[in-house]
Write a protein that holds these residues in place. Structure first.
Motif, PDB file in Angstrom:
ATOM      1  N   UNK A  17       0.817  -1.216   0.000  1.00  0.00           N
ATOM      2  CA  UNK A  17       0.000   0.000   0.000  1.00  0.00           C
ATOM      3  C   UNK A  17       0.845   1.258   0.000  1.00  0.00           C
ATOM      4  N   UNK A  18       1.919   1.262   0.773  1.00  0.00           N
ATOM      5  CA  UNK A  18       2.791   2.436   0.798  1.00  0.00           C
ATOM      6  C   UNK A  18       3.510   2.619  -0.538  1.00  0.00           C
ATOM      7  N   UNK A  19       3.870   1.528  -1.184  1.00  0.00           N
ATOM      8  CA  UNK A  19       4.514   1.626  -2.503  1.00  0.00           C
ATOM      9  C   UNK A  19       3.541   2.236  -3.515  1.00  0.00           C
ATOM     10  N   UNK A  20       2.307   1.750  -3.527  1.00  0.00           N
ATOM     11  CA  UNK A  20       1.294   2.301  -4.435  1.00  0.00           C
ATOM     12  C   UNK A  20       1.046   3.774  -4.120  1.00  0.00           C
ATOM     13  N   UNK A  21       0.995   4.101  -2.854  1.00  0.00           N
ATOM     14  CA  UNK A  21       0.791   5.491  -2.445  1.00  0.00           C
ATOM     15  C   UNK A  21       1.917   6.378  -2.981  1.00  0.00           C
ATOM     16  N   UNK A  49      -2.152  -9.585  -6.143  1.00  0.00           N
ATOM     17  CA  UNK A  49      -3.619  -9.691  -6.027  1.00  0.00           C
ATOM     18  C   UNK A  49      -4.071 -10.246  -4.684  1.00  0.00           C
ATOM     19  N   UNK A  50      -3.385 -11.278  -4.224  1.00  0.00           N
ATOM     20  CA  UNK A  50      -3.781 -11.955  -2.979  1.00  0.00           C
ATOM     21  C   UNK A  50      -3.726 -11.000  -1.788  1.00  0.00           C
ATOM     22  N   UNK A  51      -2.744 -10.106  -1.803  1.00  0.00           N
ATOM     23  CA  UNK A  51      -2.603  -9.156  -0.698  1.00  0.00           C
ATOM     24  C   UNK A  51      -3.505  -7.938  -0.878  1.00  0.00           C
ATOM     25  N   UNK A  52      -3.773  -7.580  -2.117  1.00  0.00           N
ATOM     26  CA  UNK A  52      -4.492  -6.340  -2.398  1.00  0.00           C
ATOM     27  C   UNK A  52      -6.006  -6.487  -2.281  1.00  0.00           C
ATOM     28  N   UNK A  53      -6.503  -7.649  -2.654  1.00  0.00           N
ATOM     29  CA  UNK A  53      -7.958  -7.866  -2.646  1.00  0.00           C
ATOM     30  C   UNK A  53      -8.384  -8.815  -1.533  1.00  0.00           C
ATOM     31  N   UNK A  54      -9.581  -8.581  -1.042  1.00  0.00           N
ATOM     32  CA  UNK A  54     -10.219  -9.520  -0.111  1.00  0.00           C
ATOM     33  C   UNK A  54     -11.685  -9.619  -0.541  1.00  0.00           C
ATOM     34  N   UNK A  55     -12.138 -10.815  -0.802  1.00  0.00           N
ATOM     35  CA  UNK A  55     -13.518 -11.043  -1.255  1.00  0.00           C
ATOM     36  C   UNK A  55     -13.870 -10.171  -2.462  1.00  0.00           C
ATOM     37  N   UNK A  56     -12.978 -10.141  -3.449  1.00  0.00           N
ATOM     38  CA  UNK A  56     -13.185  -9.415  -4.709  1.00  0.00           C
ATOM     39  C   UNK A  56     -13.276  -7.896  -4.587  1.00  0.00           C
ATOM     40  N   UNK A  57     -12.858  -7.347  -3.468  1.00  0.00           N
ATOM     41  CA  UNK A  57     -12.753  -5.893  -3.408  1.00  0.00           C
ATOM     42  C   UNK A  57     -11.447  -5.527  -2.722  1.00  0.00           C
ATOM     43  N   UNK A  58     -11.063  -4.262  -2.840  1.00  0.00           N
ATOM     44  CA  UNK A  58      -9.805  -3.824  -2.266  1.00  0.00           C
ATOM     45  C   UNK A  58      -9.864  -3.989  -0.749  1.00  0.00           C
ATOM     46  N   UNK A  59      -8.832  -4.595  -0.194  1.00  0.00           N
ATOM     47  CA  UNK A  59      -8.780  -4.887   1.243  1.00  0.00           C
ATOM     48  C   UNK A  59      -8.764  -3.605   2.080  1.00  0.00           C
ATOM     49  N   UNK A  60      -9.093  -3.759   3.336  1.00  0.00           N
ATOM     50  CA  UNK A  60      -9.231  -2.619   4.247  1.00  0.00           C
ATOM     51  C   UNK A  60      -7.922  -1.833   4.422  1.00  0.00           C
ATOM     52  N   UNK A  61      -6.822  -2.537   4.621  1.00  0.00           N
ATOM     53  CA  UNK A  61      -5.527  -1.880   4.874  1.00  0.00           C
ATOM     54  C   UNK A  61      -5.113  -0.987   3.699  1.00  0.00           C
ATOM     55  N   UNK A  62      -5.131  -1.489   2.463  1.00  0.00           N
ATOM     56  CA  UNK A  62      -4.794  -0.604   1.336  1.00  0.00           C
ATOM     57  C   UNK A  62      -5.731   0.601   1.243  1.00  0.00           C
ATOM     58  N   UNK A  63      -7.007   0.388   1.504  1.00  0.00           N
ATOM     59  CA  UNK A  63      -7.955   1.507   1.458  1.00  0.00           C
ATOM     60  C   UNK A  63      -7.578   2.578   2.470  1.00  0.00           C
ATOM     61  N   UNK A  64      -7.225   2.157   3.694  1.00  0.00           N
ATOM     62  CA  UNK A  64      -6.864   3.108   4.744  1.00  0.00           C
ATOM     63  C   UNK A  64      -5.600   3.875   4.389  1.00  0.00           C
ATOM     64  N   UNK A  65      -4.603   3.173   3.894  1.00  0.00           N
ATOM     65  CA  UNK A  65      -3.312   3.797   3.600  1.00  0.00           C
ATOM     66  C   UNK A  65      -3.400   4.716   2.380  1.00  0.00           C
ATOM     67  N   UNK A  66      -4.153   4.303   1.372  1.00  0.00           N
ATOM     68  CA  UNK A  66      -4.244   5.099   0.150  1.00  0.00           C
ATOM     69  C   UNK A  66      -5.132   6.326   0.306  1.00  0.00           C
ATOM     70  N   UNK A  67      -6.226   6.196   1.022  1.00  0.00           N
ATOM     71  CA  UNK A  67      -7.159   7.312   1.151  1.00  0.00           C
ATOM     72  C   UNK A  67      -8.009   7.447  -0.101  1.00  0.00           C
ATOM     73  N   UNK A  68      -9.056   8.256  -0.010  1.00  0.00           N
ATOM     74  CA  UNK A  68     -10.063   8.336  -1.079  1.00  0.00           C
ATOM     75  C   UNK A  68      -9.515   8.811  -2.416  1.00  0.00           C
ATOM     76  N   UNK A  69      -8.741   9.882  -2.407  1.00  0.00           N
ATOM     77  CA  UNK A  69      -8.272  10.463  -3.674  1.00  0.00           C
ATOM     78  C   UNK A  69      -7.372   9.493  -4.425  1.00  0.00           C
ATOM     79  N   UNK A  70      -6.387   8.937  -3.730  1.00  0.00           N
ATOM     80  CA  UNK A  70      -5.476   7.981  -4.381  1.00  0.00           C
ATOM     81  C   UNK A  70      -6.233   6.729  -4.814  1.00  0.00           C
ATOM     82  N   UNK A  71      -7.162   6.297  -3.992  1.00  0.00           N
ATOM     83  CA  UNK A  71      -7.957   5.113  -4.308  1.00  0.00           C
ATOM     84  C   UNK A  71      -8.750   5.324  -5.593  1.00  0.00           C
ATOM     85  N   UNK A  72      -9.309   6.509  -5.761  1.00  0.00           N
ATOM     86  CA  UNK A  72     -10.042   6.818  -6.992  1.00  0.00           C
ATOM     87  C   UNK A  72      -9.133   6.716  -8.210  1.00  0.00           C
ATOM     88  N   UNK A  73      -7.933   7.265  -8.110  1.00  0.00           N
ATOM     89  CA  UNK A  73      -6.965   7.193  -9.216  1.00  0.00           C
ATOM     90  C   UNK A  73      -6.650   5.737  -9.522  1.00  0.00           C
TER      91      UNK A  73
END
Length: 84
Positions: A17-21, A49-73
């Motif tokens: 998540x920090x790398x993507x950020x 993929x295994x670390x990034x997704x959980x149940x076919x959606x982006x996992x909680x940790x990446x969502x928290x670290x990226x935040x809304x704006x980065x997540x949208x991108x």
């Protein structure tokens, strides 16, 4: 960030998540072009993929670290790449 290429594999969600950020922040600062960002994001997510997704959606940790704006991108890039 290493100059020659990009690191594709990360050991946990937090590191990934920090790398993507960092990639997206580089883009916001004008240090990376659209195509290069899209390629990096897509490759890194595909390889983790295994670390990034959980149940076919982006996992909680990446969502928290990226935040809304980065997540949208990131989501726009992934949708665009899937359509290609």
């Amino acid at each position: 960030m290493n100059k020659g290429g990009i690191r594709l594999y990360y050991k946990n969600q937090e590191e990934l998540s920090y790398a993507l950020r960092d990639y997206i922040d580089d883009y916001f600062e004008g240090n990376i072009e659209d195509e290069a960002l899209e390629e990096k994001i897509f490759k890194v997510v595909e390889c983790n993929k295994v670390k990034f997704y959980k149940d076919n959606e982006i996992a909680k940790k990446p969502k928290q670290i990226l935040g809304k704006t980065r997540l949208n991108v990131l989501e726009q890039i992934l949708m665009k790449k899937r359509e290609e």
